[in-house]
Write a protein that holds these residues in place. Structure first.
Motif, PDB file in Angstrom:
ATOM      1  N   ALA A   7      27.466  39.310  67.385  1.00  0.00           N
ATOM      2  CA  ALA A   7      28.410  40.350  67.823  1.00  0.00           C
ATOM      3  C   ALA A   7      27.829  41.768  67.332  1.00  0.00           C
ATOM      4  O   ALA A   7      28.169  42.869  67.941  1.00  0.00           O
ATOM      5  N   LEU A   8      27.463  41.898  66.151  1.00  0.00           N
ATOM      6  CA  LEU A   8      27.054  43.081  65.456  1.00  0.00           C
ATOM      7  C   LEU A   8      25.583  43.647  65.792  1.00  0.00           C
ATOM      8  O   LEU A   8      25.589  44.599  66.440  1.00  0.00           O
ATOM      9  N   ALA A  62      32.178  40.657  54.644  1.00  0.00           N
ATOM     10  CA  ALA A  62      31.095  41.308  54.757  1.00  0.00           C
ATOM     11  C   ALA A  62      30.945  41.698  56.101  1.00  0.00           C
ATOM     12  O   ALA A  62      30.536  43.115  56.480  1.00  0.00           O
ATOM     13  N   ARG A  63      31.308  40.974  57.202  1.00  0.00           N
ATOM     14  CA  ARG A  63      31.050  41.492  58.520  1.00  0.00           C
ATOM     15  C   ARG A  63      32.147  42.439  58.783  1.00  0.00           C
ATOM     16  O   ARG A  63      31.714  43.543  59.690  1.00  0.00           O
ATOM     17  N   GLU A  64      33.309  42.544  58.447  1.00  0.00           N
ATOM     18  CA  GLU A  64      34.353  43.523  58.447  1.00  0.00           C
ATOM     19  C   GLU A  64      33.751  44.893  57.645  1.00  0.00           C
ATOM     20  O   GLU A  64      33.909  46.028  58.624  1.00  0.00           O
ATOM     21  N   VAL A  65      33.220  44.820  56.922  1.00  0.00           N
ATOM     22  CA  VAL A  65      32.420  46.108  56.128  1.00  0.00           C
ATOM     23  C   VAL A  65      31.298  46.749  56.935  1.00  0.00           C
ATOM     24  O   VAL A  65      31.528  47.983  57.344  1.00  0.00           O
ATOM     25  N   VAL A  66      30.539  45.683  57.477  1.00  0.00           N
ATOM     26  CA  VAL A  66      29.469  46.064  58.356  1.00  0.00           C
ATOM     27  C   VAL A  66      29.803  46.723  59.736  1.00  0.00           C
ATOM     28  O   VAL A  66      29.294  47.922  60.182  1.00  0.00           O
ATOM     29  N   ASP A  67      30.812  45.927  60.350  1.00  0.00           N
ATOM     30  CA  ASP A  67      31.464  46.560  61.579  1.00  0.00           C
ATOM     31  C   ASP A  67      32.160  48.098  61.372  1.00  0.00           C
ATOM     32  O   ASP A  67      31.907  49.058  62.345  1.00  0.00           O
TER      33      ASP A  67
END
Ligand SMILES: [Zn+2]
Length: 131
Positions: A67-68, A107-112
């Motif tokens: 998704a990212l 980690a996905r939240e930070v990158v998002d």
């Protein structure tokens, strides 16, 4: 400095709405801490400026990050995925979300969040001087 890196640094500056070109020097702010950064018009970094891949390169091709990566055209070197960051923030990042990998929800939240910041500063590099 390698030509490919210079090109990517300049692409990151030209597509950054907060970057200003004056007297042959791009001035902008670190994606993370907003400290002042400068890049010469020929792509030579001044001071602590580094190139950051907002979605880490190692995440491309990983299902958990799909998704990212899709938001930057599934290309780690797409302009939308390139940002300028100070060396302190960029190298510190390796110990955090990069190292945990895309399987980690935090980690996905930070990158998002970083990608949202990057895209909120987006401008069309083709319509920007210094090309
Ligand atoms: Zn910084």
């Amino acid at each position: 400095m390698r030509a490919a890196l210079r090109r990517r640094l300049l692409l990151a500056a030209r597509s950054d709405a907060s970057a200003i070109l004056a007297d042959g020097v791009w001035s902008t702010r670190c994606l993370h801490c907003r400290s002042a950064l400068q890049l010469r018009e020929d792509g030579e970094a001044l001071g602590a400026l580094t190139l950051e891949h907002v979605v880490p390169r190692a995440w491309f091709g990983r299902n958990a990050a799909r998704a990212l990566t899709a938001r930057v055209g599934d290309d780690p070197d797409d302009a939308r995925n390139l940002a300028l960051a100070c060396a302190r923030c960029n190298h510190g990042k390796g110990k955090g979300h990069d190292a945990r990998g895309p399987g980690d929800a935090r980690a996905r939240e930070v990158v998002d969040m970083l990608l949202q910041t990057r895209l909120s500063r987006w401008r069309d590099p083709k319509a920007t001087p210094g090309l």
